[in-house]
Design an enzyme around this catalytic site. Structure first.
Site, mmCIF file in Angstrom:
data_model
loop_
_atom_site.group_PDB
_atom_site.id
_atom_site.type_symbol
_atom_site.label_atom_id
_atom_site.label_comp_id
_atom_site.label_asym_id
_atom_site.label_seq_id
_atom_site.Cartn_x
_atom_site.Cartn_y
_atom_site.Cartn_z
ATOM 1 N N ARG A 274 0.821 -1.223 0.000
ATOM 2 C CA ARG A 274 0.000 0.000 0.000
ATOM 3 C C ARG A 274 0.846 1.261 0.000
ATOM 4 N NH1 ARG A 274 -2.861 -3.716 2.837
ATOM 5 N NH2 ARG A 274 -1.884 -3.138 4.808
ATOM 6 N N GLU B 154 3.817 -10.252 14.926
ATOM 7 C CA GLU B 154 3.236 -10.811 16.147
ATOM 8 C C GLU B 154 3.508 -12.318 16.216
ATOM 9 O OE1 GLU B 154 -0.679 -9.371 16.556
ATOM 10 O OE2 GLU B 154 -0.909 -10.216 18.568
HETATM 11 P P1 AMP Z 1 4.194 -2.391 11.720
HETATM 12 O O1 AMP Z 1 5.394 -3.075 11.185
HETATM 13 O O2 AMP Z 1 3.654 -3.045 12.975
HETATM 14 O O3 AMP Z 1 4.410 -0.910 11.915
HETATM 15 O O4 AMP Z 1 3.035 -2.568 10.653
HETATM 16 C C1 AMP Z 1 2.955 -1.723 9.547
HETATM 17 C C2 AMP Z 1 2.623 -2.469 8.291
HETATM 18 O O5 AMP Z 1 1.556 -3.401 8.491
HETATM 19 C C3 AMP Z 1 2.155 -1.500 7.216
HETATM 20 O O6 AMP Z 1 2.703 -1.908 5.971
HETATM 21 C C4 AMP Z 1 0.643 -1.593 7.255
HETATM 22 O O7 AMP Z 1 0.111 -1.564 5.942
HETATM 23 C C5 AMP Z 1 0.332 -2.920 7.951
HETATM 24 N N1 AMP Z 1 -0.599 -2.782 9.090
HETATM 25 C C6 AMP Z 1 -0.307 -3.022 10.389
HETATM 26 N N2 AMP Z 1 -1.372 -2.843 11.172
HETATM 27 C C7 AMP Z 1 -2.382 -2.453 10.348
HETATM 28 C C8 AMP Z 1 -3.766 -2.072 10.574
HETATM 29 N N3 AMP Z 1 -4.313 -2.060 11.802
HETATM 30 N N4 AMP Z 1 -4.504 -1.712 9.494
HETATM 31 C C9 AMP Z 1 -3.945 -1.705 8.261
HETATM 32 N N5 AMP Z 1 -2.681 -2.051 7.995
HETATM 33 C C10 AMP Z 1 -1.890 -2.425 9.021
#
Ligand code: AMP
Length: 176
Positions: A60, A97
């Site tokens: 995205r 996770e």
């Molecule tokens: P993080 O590595 O935990 O910061 O997760 C970020 C990545 O996971 C991004 O590429 C987001 O598109 C996706 N992502 C994580 N959580 C969500 C959420 N609640 N809604 C949409 N996309 C998410």
């Protein structure tokens, strides 16, 4: 600020798995006015930064990174999931996770000292973008900023990025 954009982000419960509240940006993208506002907002923030390249995170991040690169008049490089890029790559792992994931970049995507803007749709824990920062830094890029349409503040991703770069987000959610 950006309330109009926020109205066009849809919460989807239990996607892609139980307990996750997914922030769906597709309503914001399908509305031409809202999509334009998003790109213009980032353009206004970064237009005087002399960015050489946007590094956009699969997938995205591409939806924002590509039109923004065109508008800023800079290059676009892609950070991809393993096995997708055809030429020589480097890789960084990050924790999910459950288990691990990784991002790759072509070794010739960035030249030393280029000014790089990292773009994704959302920052949650910051693990994904931290891997992106490591890849860009390994290739000698200077990270101007990491920018997101959405920040889930509770998950603390911004703290993780502190040692790499500043974090900019248009829309913040404090709770879920
Ligand atoms: P993080 O590595 O935990 O910061 O997760 C970020 C990545 O996971 C991004 O590429 C987001 O598109 C996706 N992502 C994580 N959580 C969500 C959420 N609640 N809604 C949409 N996309 C998410």
């Amino acid at each position: 600020m950006y309330e109009d954009i926020k109205l066009n982000i849809r919460d989807v419960s239990d996607f892609p798995q139980k307990g996750i509240l997914f922030k769906d940006i597709t309503p914001a993208l399908k509305d031409k006015r809202c999509f334009g506002q998003i790109i213009e907002a980032f353009y206004d923030i970064f237009k005087n930064e002399n960015i050489d390249k946007i590094a956009a995170i699969e997938s995205r991040g591409y939806l924002i990174g590509a039109p923004l690169a065109y508008k800023l008049g800079c290059g676009l490089v892609v950070l991809r999931k393993p096995g997708k890029l055809p030429a020589k790559t480097i890789k960084e792992y990050y924790e999910l996770e459950y288990g691990r994931a990784a991002l790759e970049i072509h070794v010739d995507a960035i030249s030393p000292n280029e000014k790089i803007l990292i773009i994704d749709d959302l920052i949650a824990t910051g693990g994904t973008v931290e891997a992106a920062c490591k890849l860009v830094t390994r290739l000698g890029g200077k990270i101007v900023s990491a920018a997101f349409l959405i920040e889930l503040e509770k998950l603390g991703g911004r703290q993780k990025l502190k040692s790499y770069t500043q974090t900019i987000s248009l829309i913040k959610y404090y709770g879920a």
